[in-house]
Design a protein around this motif. Sequence first.
Motif, PDB file in Angstrom:
ATOM      1  N   UNK A 120      -2.669  25.881  47.194  1.00  0.00           N
ATOM      2  CA  UNK A 120      -2.663  27.011  46.282  1.00  0.00           C
ATOM      3  C   UNK A 120      -4.072  27.591  46.210  1.00  0.00           C
ATOM      4  N   UNK A 121      -4.264  28.712  46.858  1.00  0.00           N
ATOM      5  CA  UNK A 121      -5.561  29.354  46.947  1.00  0.00           C
ATOM      6  C   UNK A 121      -5.367  30.847  47.159  1.00  0.00           C
ATOM      7  N   UNK A 122      -6.364  31.639  46.810  1.00  0.00           N
ATOM      8  CA  UNK A 122      -6.250  33.088  46.989  1.00  0.00           C
ATOM      9  C   UNK A 122      -6.599  33.522  48.407  1.00  0.00           C
TER      10      UNK A 122
ATOM     11  N   UNK B 285       1.888  26.523  49.267  1.00  0.00           N
ATOM     12  CA  UNK B 285       1.436  27.909  49.323  1.00  0.00           C
ATOM     13  C   UNK B 285       2.555  28.925  49.293  1.00  0.00           C
ATOM     14  N   UNK B 286       3.752  28.538  49.713  1.00  0.00           N
ATOM     15  CA  UNK B 286       4.850  29.501  49.793  1.00  0.00           C
ATOM     16  C   UNK B 286       5.124  30.140  48.444  1.00  0.00           C
ATOM     17  N   UNK B 287       5.050  29.373  47.364  1.00  0.00           N
ATOM     18  CA  UNK B 287       5.331  29.907  46.039  1.00  0.00           C
ATOM     19  C   UNK B 287       4.162  30.590  45.385  1.00  0.00           C
ATOM     20  N   UNK B 288       3.011  30.616  46.047  1.00  0.00           N
ATOM     21  CA  UNK B 288       1.815  31.193  45.446  1.00  0.00           C
ATOM     22  C   UNK B 288       1.715  32.679  45.753  1.00  0.00           C
ATOM     23  N   UNK B 289       2.744  33.410  45.400  1.00  0.00           N
ATOM     24  CA  UNK B 289       2.763  34.836  45.725  1.00  0.00           C
ATOM     25  C   UNK B 289       1.822  35.629  44.826  1.00  0.00           C
ATOM     26  N   UNK B 290       1.343  35.025  43.731  1.00  0.00           N
ATOM     27  CA  UNK B 290       0.380  35.697  42.859  1.00  0.00           C
ATOM     28  C   UNK B 290      -1.055  35.444  43.296  1.00  0.00           C
ATOM     29  N   UNK B 291      -1.245  34.704  44.382  1.00  0.00           N
ATOM     30  CA  UNK B 291      -2.559  34.424  44.947  1.00  0.00           C
ATOM     31  C   UNK B 291      -3.517  33.859  43.898  1.00  0.00           C
ATOM     32  N   UNK B 292      -3.030  32.841  43.187  1.00  0.00           N
ATOM     33  CA  UNK B 292      -3.888  32.108  42.271  1.00  0.00           C
ATOM     34  C   UNK B 292      -4.591  30.969  42.984  1.00  0.00           C
ATOM     35  N   UNK B 293      -5.288  30.144  42.211  1.00  0.00           N
ATOM     36  CA  UNK B 293      -6.035  29.022  42.757  1.00  0.00           C
ATOM     37  C   UNK B 293      -5.670  27.751  42.001  1.00  0.00           C
ATOM     38  N   UNK B 294      -5.898  26.626  42.633  1.00  0.00           N
ATOM     39  CA  UNK B 294      -5.803  25.349  41.951  1.00  0.00           C
ATOM     40  C   UNK B 294      -6.857  24.422  42.526  1.00  0.00           C
TER      41      UNK B 294
END
Length: 939
Positions: free
Chosen positions: A121-123, A131-140
């Motif tokens: 999970x990264x922008x 990463x597939x669900x990280x459509x908001x381009x957040x970070x963790x």
Amino acid sequence: MKTQASRNMSRSALAIALLASTCLATAAHAQEAPPPEPTDVTAPDEQPAADEPAAADEPAAAAAPGEIDAGEVVITGTSIRGVAPVGSSLISLGRADIESSTAATTTQIIREIPQIFNFGVTDSARNQAGGAGNIAYGNSINIRGIGPYATLTLLNSRRAVNQGTLGANFDPSIIPAIALQRIEIIADGASAIYGSDAVSGVANLILRRNYDGVGVEAQYGVGENYHDFTVSGIFGMRWETGRFTVAAQHAYRSAINGIHRDIYASDLRDRGGSDYRVTQCNPGTIQIGATTYAIPIGGATPTNLVAGTINRCDNVKVTDIQPQQELNSATFTFDQDLGDSVHFFADGLYSRRDAFRRSAVAQQTLVVPTTNAFFVAPAGAVLPLCPASAGVAAGTRCENVLFSFANIFGPTALTDIQSDTWQLSGGFDVDLWSDWNLNVYVTRGENHDHVFTVGNGTDTANLAAALRSSTPATAFNPFGTTTNSQSVIDSIFDNLTDTDGRTWMWDTGARVGGPLFALPGGEVKLALGAEYYDMRLRTGQIRGRAGAQTGTDQRLSRNVTSGYAELLIPIFGPENATGGFERLEIDAAVRYDDYSDVGSTTNPKFGINWEPIRGLKFHGSYGTSFRAPLLTQIVSASGSQLFIQNYFDPTANGGAGATVRGVAQSGGNLGLVPETAETWSFGVDYAPSWRPGMLVTLNYFDIVYEGQIQGYLSNLNVLRQEALFSSIILRGAAAQTQIASLVAAGLTVNGGSVAEALAAPVFVDGRNNNLGTTIANGIDFGLVFPWTIGENDRFRFTLRGTRFFHYKVALTPGGQINEQLNNIDFPLKFRARGSINWEHGPASLTVFANYQNGYNNTFFTPAQHIDSNTTIDLAFSYDLSDALGSGHDVSFGIDVTNLFDTDPPFADIAPTNNGGGGFDPTNASLVGRVISASLRFNF
């Protein structure tokens, strides 16, 4: 685009004006009323750590300008008041480290720690697991690269509201860097203390509570076709019985587009790589059976189509490698004594993140019947009958056109992202009897993410109607012989995608603790606590024509009831120290968590500290940890769907390799169970008395992580690692049979037509499953070494790093465990960051070196080598206070990231989800050199 840019400029100007006026007003107030002398106000969870330093890997730093050094620290990794964590190694970045960093955001600062990996999970990339669900381009925060959801992120030692349309992770970038007192990381399992998600460790973001006065910071950075700027402010005041601090930040970062980076491309042959260009182009390519005919520029005619030719193009070159981002955020902390024994505390945050990203326009294989008003076929070609999905009369003939809608819809598809988050936390710290203490708190938070996309998908029904239309005004022309009607284009691209996620969180807890009795080595201390956590998530996705979209609306919930205990037993201490035993203490913790949906779990942890001589400490820990499945891993936010995607298949084109169109299935899994882990560590810290401030740390870690929940929907390189992913890949007739059964079951096809999906040569099961096992071990190391030359020159050398010994993975339950260390998409063997700081009077210069070793690109057999990467950063600051004679703290700085503008090492990777195209986004960046100027004022 101009409208979007003007909105961004307007918001930026407004935010800067508001922040500047607020800071000027508070500065005037502070000058009129000098702050009172500091008092001893002890905040909850900020107790002195006995005689331990504020951080376990560096000496306690002096208070920052405007800061009141009250000797208070938040203790990460323990429930017992007034002690440091036993057995676990602590990695800490203090205020001085934060200010000396060349990074502008909290996320960037944290990723300078070698133990933090840019996986998942990264922008900047979405091709890793999660990463597939990280459509908001957040970070963790991803400690050790174990997994994007295997690290628990805390705010002031308490859980924070999750973000994203999946409600899955907390993005640290929403915390203004100016608001941070310290960042502490325990790279060790901690579920016995904190519960779920603390498998690979805990990251604790600790807000400043002691600031007194006003501070303003501004920074502007520029690079190649890139710029960013940040303006932030902090205001704090103290009174006899309390204190208050508020901080705010406005940050902007421009997009980085592939067209602005020569080394980012699909065709890598000029660098010794492969050709990953696709065949869905504009002009397109007619395909009849196995024969292709490239459509020339200017359009197709029956006589200018040559058999065996094909158009290839780089559709991703115009996409954003890094989206444009604008962030406005604020935090506050408040403390108030209510008499001699009761203390009230509160803190909160608000953030608004806006992002805008350009991506590839829809591309697909069109089924064009002879009824099309603009139909062109090669002279003498024999056309096959149309499939039923073409919607034409029986006996009608068709041909396929491999096509991209680039420059028909526009140069790129467009995605707007909005993310709003707020959280409030408050409670009481009550002194009871005999040094016993009661701490109670309530936290309430909410997040709303919304993602709107247009241009990356077509209206399947309207497109099919336009392709079969015999009327020029309503037909779509893929042959390039005429200009298409705008009304036809609009009808094809009225397919809008809205994804929405709302997360509500309640967290309340109580902890009581204090000494039980005294041993010769010190007091035996106990902490008992209970916690109730309630999370509600409403998420879904709708697609289709504006005003007539259909999709999913999932309403999910979970509550967790927990109880925990921790016991500290000091066997040797200052009162009974003897030869070889200056200190010996043992800690035992256990936590029980009962989930409303996935059952219950109990996790213990044991720790030991032994100091044979003063300044030398050995420590070790053992424990079990777990991670509960995300609600959206159990029930998918968008339901189960099929996605047509471009995969590079090394077996295609007679073994030479080529990009193929495959189908992947998304979706949740009601049968998921919590992941489990067993962790242990052993380390040594050395802080010699002969060199005050010096510290050497070495820590061995070992993790066995089982039942990891993985979904590989976004990994477009699975065919290049087919031996690893064989359990989720089907080919040929087996793939087409599976796809046909899923289409018959009603699953929606995205990214192309049903006919194209039914003919796909590859099927990938991208759903979430409890898959395999990870076994990882290695060492972390750190060094702090200060020295002074003469009266005016002070130096400080620091080094942090991590060295893996093994990273073994089985991707399927019961599957073979294979060594993956130093292979692409897995952790590197060695990463380190070192710095040397020189202070000479008002000037300070710090040089940073970042290193990671070379590794293997296992997408090829034999594996290709990706070179090591070393970058240099520079930070210079000059204190202008004496020169200006203002009586306030004023400093000027110049920061340079990637001083020598070093390009990422070449990696022969196909472009996928922001990455690839000649570099590996999980281990490198295409931003390049950025030069920043900054000003700091503290009144």
